[in-house]
Design an enzyme around this catalytic site. Structure first.
Site, PDB file in Angstrom:
ATOM      1  N   HIS A   1       1.182  -1.102  -0.146  1.00  0.00           N
ATOM      2  CA  HIS A   1      -0.205  -0.604   0.164  1.00  0.00           C
ATOM      3  C   HIS A   1       1.231   1.215  -0.191  1.00  0.00           C
ATOM      4  O   HIS A   1       0.791   2.541   0.770  1.00  0.00           O
ATOM      5  CB  HIS A   1      -0.949  -0.032   1.085  1.00  0.00           C
ATOM      6  CG  HIS A   1      -1.411  -1.312   0.944  1.00  0.00           C
ATOM      7  ND1 HIS A   1      -1.669  -2.323   1.806  1.00  0.00           N
ATOM      8  CD2 HIS A   1      -2.677  -0.796   0.926  1.00  0.00           C
ATOM      9  CE1 HIS A   1      -2.437  -3.018   1.244  1.00  0.00           C
ATOM     10  NE2 HIS A   1      -3.364  -2.624   1.407  1.00  0.00           N
TER      11      HIS A   1
ATOM     12  N   GLU B   1       2.610  -4.340  -6.521  1.00  0.00           N
ATOM     13  CA  GLU B   1       1.562  -3.363  -5.790  1.00  0.00           C
ATOM     14  C   GLU B   1       1.489  -1.868  -5.442  1.00  0.00           C
ATOM     15  O   GLU B   1       2.567  -2.170  -3.834  1.00  0.00           O
ATOM     16  CB  GLU B   1       0.089  -3.790  -6.091  1.00  0.00           C
ATOM     17  CG  GLU B   1      -0.543  -3.282  -5.500  1.00  0.00           C
ATOM     18  CD  GLU B   1      -1.793  -3.801  -4.889  1.00  0.00           C
ATOM     19  OE1 GLU B   1      -3.027  -3.380  -4.274  1.00  0.00           O
ATOM     20  OE2 GLU B   1      -2.085  -5.394  -5.016  1.00  0.00           O
TER      21      GLU B   1
ATOM     22  N   GLU C   1      -5.682   1.772  -7.586  1.00  0.00           N
ATOM     23  CA  GLU C   1      -6.800   1.725  -6.795  1.00  0.00           C
ATOM     24  C   GLU C   1      -7.348   3.281  -6.271  1.00  0.00           C
ATOM     25  O   GLU C   1      -8.224   3.174  -6.204  1.00  0.00           O
ATOM     26  CB  GLU C   1      -7.203   1.062  -5.852  1.00  0.00           C
ATOM     27  CG  GLU C   1      -5.902   0.935  -4.704  1.00  0.00           C
ATOM     28  CD  GLU C   1      -5.514  -0.059  -3.733  1.00  0.00           C
ATOM     29  OE1 GLU C   1      -5.603   0.493  -2.945  1.00  0.00           O
ATOM     30  OE2 GLU C   1      -5.508  -1.287  -4.178  1.00  0.00           O
TER      31      GLU C   1
ATOM     32  N   HIS D   1     -10.056  -3.216  -8.929  1.00  0.00           N
ATOM     33  CA  HIS D   1      -9.616  -3.375  -7.016  1.00  0.00           C
ATOM     34  C   HIS D   1     -10.791  -3.362  -7.058  1.00  0.00           C
ATOM     35  O   HIS D   1     -11.983  -3.152  -7.144  1.00  0.00           O
ATOM     36  CB  HIS D   1      -9.191  -2.238  -7.147  1.00  0.00           C
ATOM     37  CG  HIS D   1      -8.961  -1.861  -5.810  1.00  0.00           C
ATOM     38  ND1 HIS D   1     -10.005  -1.172  -5.010  1.00  0.00           N
ATOM     39  CD2 HIS D   1      -8.465  -2.342  -4.576  1.00  0.00           C
ATOM     40  CE1 HIS D   1     -10.028  -1.303  -3.386  1.00  0.00           C
ATOM     41  NE2 HIS D   1      -9.042  -1.799  -3.528  1.00  0.00           N
TER      42      HIS D   1
END
Length: 374
Positions: free
Chosen positions: A205, A229, A255, A305
């Site tokens: 993240h 990611e 996302e 997402h």
């Protein structure tokens, strides 16, 4: 046909809280008795009064009294008519997305067609999907990751994702070599157990600094991850592009981006090859189709997402079915995602079958809705 009313439906989710503790649905009604469903993804929000007020305000100003078929015109009016609306963000844009998908649901029902047939037609009969790998105990015992991977393959899965670097906050930050190489042991155990039968996405993240992201990528390249990611925070696309230039692992991102304008920058700077747009956040179904089309011109794939309730998930399935550059769909649901519909969209044996019913292809089960009203 005219839109005549708006209703918000706030659902109290069940544990594990996939898609948030609450789901916020909207239902638009028309003078011909056709209704349309939409959803504003809530994430981890606990107080949604401001979002409910915003959705109702937008509908009163721009939707009530207008034809549901004027989706592009309505979208542009909401997006550009106010100075403070034009800049996309994850407050206004998800509200716009919820309204837009509800309009598409009405249009699909009015024409007796699934939405994907109105956006070019069905390209994919089956949609490859992935779920999160359970991570309990794998840090303490990397070999357990191999056991979990075997089970996932036996269940018909061909891909999964897990978040090996925790905690998420603070970020961006450093991770020591010892931690990075311990994560490599987890990947090695998975490859030893299932070989190439299971793709493994690295879920992060935006936790890393640029230097650490490059270091992590180099250490894990030998295991051929499906993607890396958000290796760095997504707001600095130049630094994400720097990571992409230093690794053979495909970079995935998107996302937390909104509208085609932000995605254009991501693609132009070659910062990501796998685009994880969120239909419930980026501006809706048509905006997602435009983003997918832009990505196609860069030979980039979409992997939408899904951290949302079941209505926004159903909207993503409509996009997937008609997008030539669809790669894989995230599925991050619990039992309520299925139970709340009369005919649920199911994730089974690693894939999703697009519904053939008109509109979003879903219908709420009123008894279940009533039971879970917040």
């Amino acid at each position: 046909m005219k839109v005549t009313g708006i209703e918000t439906i706030l659902i109290r989710n069940i544990a594990p809280y996939r898609g948030g503790r609450y789901w916020l649905f909207i239902q638009l009604t028309t003078d011909e008795g056709i209704t349309g469903l939409g959803e504003r993804p809530t994430g981890h929000a606990l107080d949604l009064r401001a979002q409910i007020s915003l959705i109702k305000d937008l509908c009163e100003q721009f939707i009530i009294g207008n034809s549901p078929f004027q989706i592009e015109r309505i979208w542009q009016a909401i997006y550009a008519s106010r100075h403070d609306y034009r800049h996309p963000g994850l407050d206004m844009t998800p509200a716009l997305s919820a309204i837009e998908m509800a309009l598409w649901d009405i249009v699909g029902k009015a024409t007796n067609q699934p939405i994907y047939n109105l956006l070019g037609g069905q390209v994919h009969d089956q949609l490859r999907a992935y779920a999160y790998m359970p991570t309990d105990g794998i840090w303490e015992n990397p070999d357990k990751a191999g056991e979990i991977a075997v089970k996932l393959v036996e269940e018909g899965n061909t891909a999964c994702k897990f978040d090996p670097f925790t905690p998420i906050f603070p970020h961006p930050r450093d991770f020591p070599l010892k931690t990075i190489r311990h994560v490599a042991k987890i990947f090695k155990a998975i490859r030893a157990a299932v070989g190439d039968e299971l793709e493994i996405g690295i879920g992060t993240h935006g936790q890393f600094s640029t230097a650490v992201a490059i270091r992590v990528a180099k250490e894990l390249e030998e295991f051929s991850p499906f993607w890396f990611e958000e290796p760095v925070p997504p707001e600095n696309i130049d630094e994400m592009a720097r990571v992409a230039a230093h690794t053979s692992i495909p970079i995935a991102s998107g996302e937390r981006l909104a509208t085609k304008f932000e995605f254009a920058d991501l693609l132009k700077k070659q910062a990501a090859q796998i685009i994880q747009l969120d239909v419930g956040q980026c501006g809706g179904i048509l905006e997602s189709k435009k983003i997918a089309g832009m990505a196609e011109s860069f030979y980039a794939m979409i992997a939408p997402h899904m951290y949302c309730g079941p209505v926004a998930a159903a909207a993503a399935v409509q996009l997937d079915a008609c997008s030539p550059n669809f790669l894989i769909q995230e599925y991050n649901g619990n039992s309520l995602h299925n139970d709340i519909f009369k005919e649920p969209i199911r994730f089974k044996n690693g894939s999703i079958s697009p519904p053939t019913a008109p509109g979003l292809g879903i219908e709420l089960d009123d008894a279940v809705v009533k039971k879970h009203l917040a």
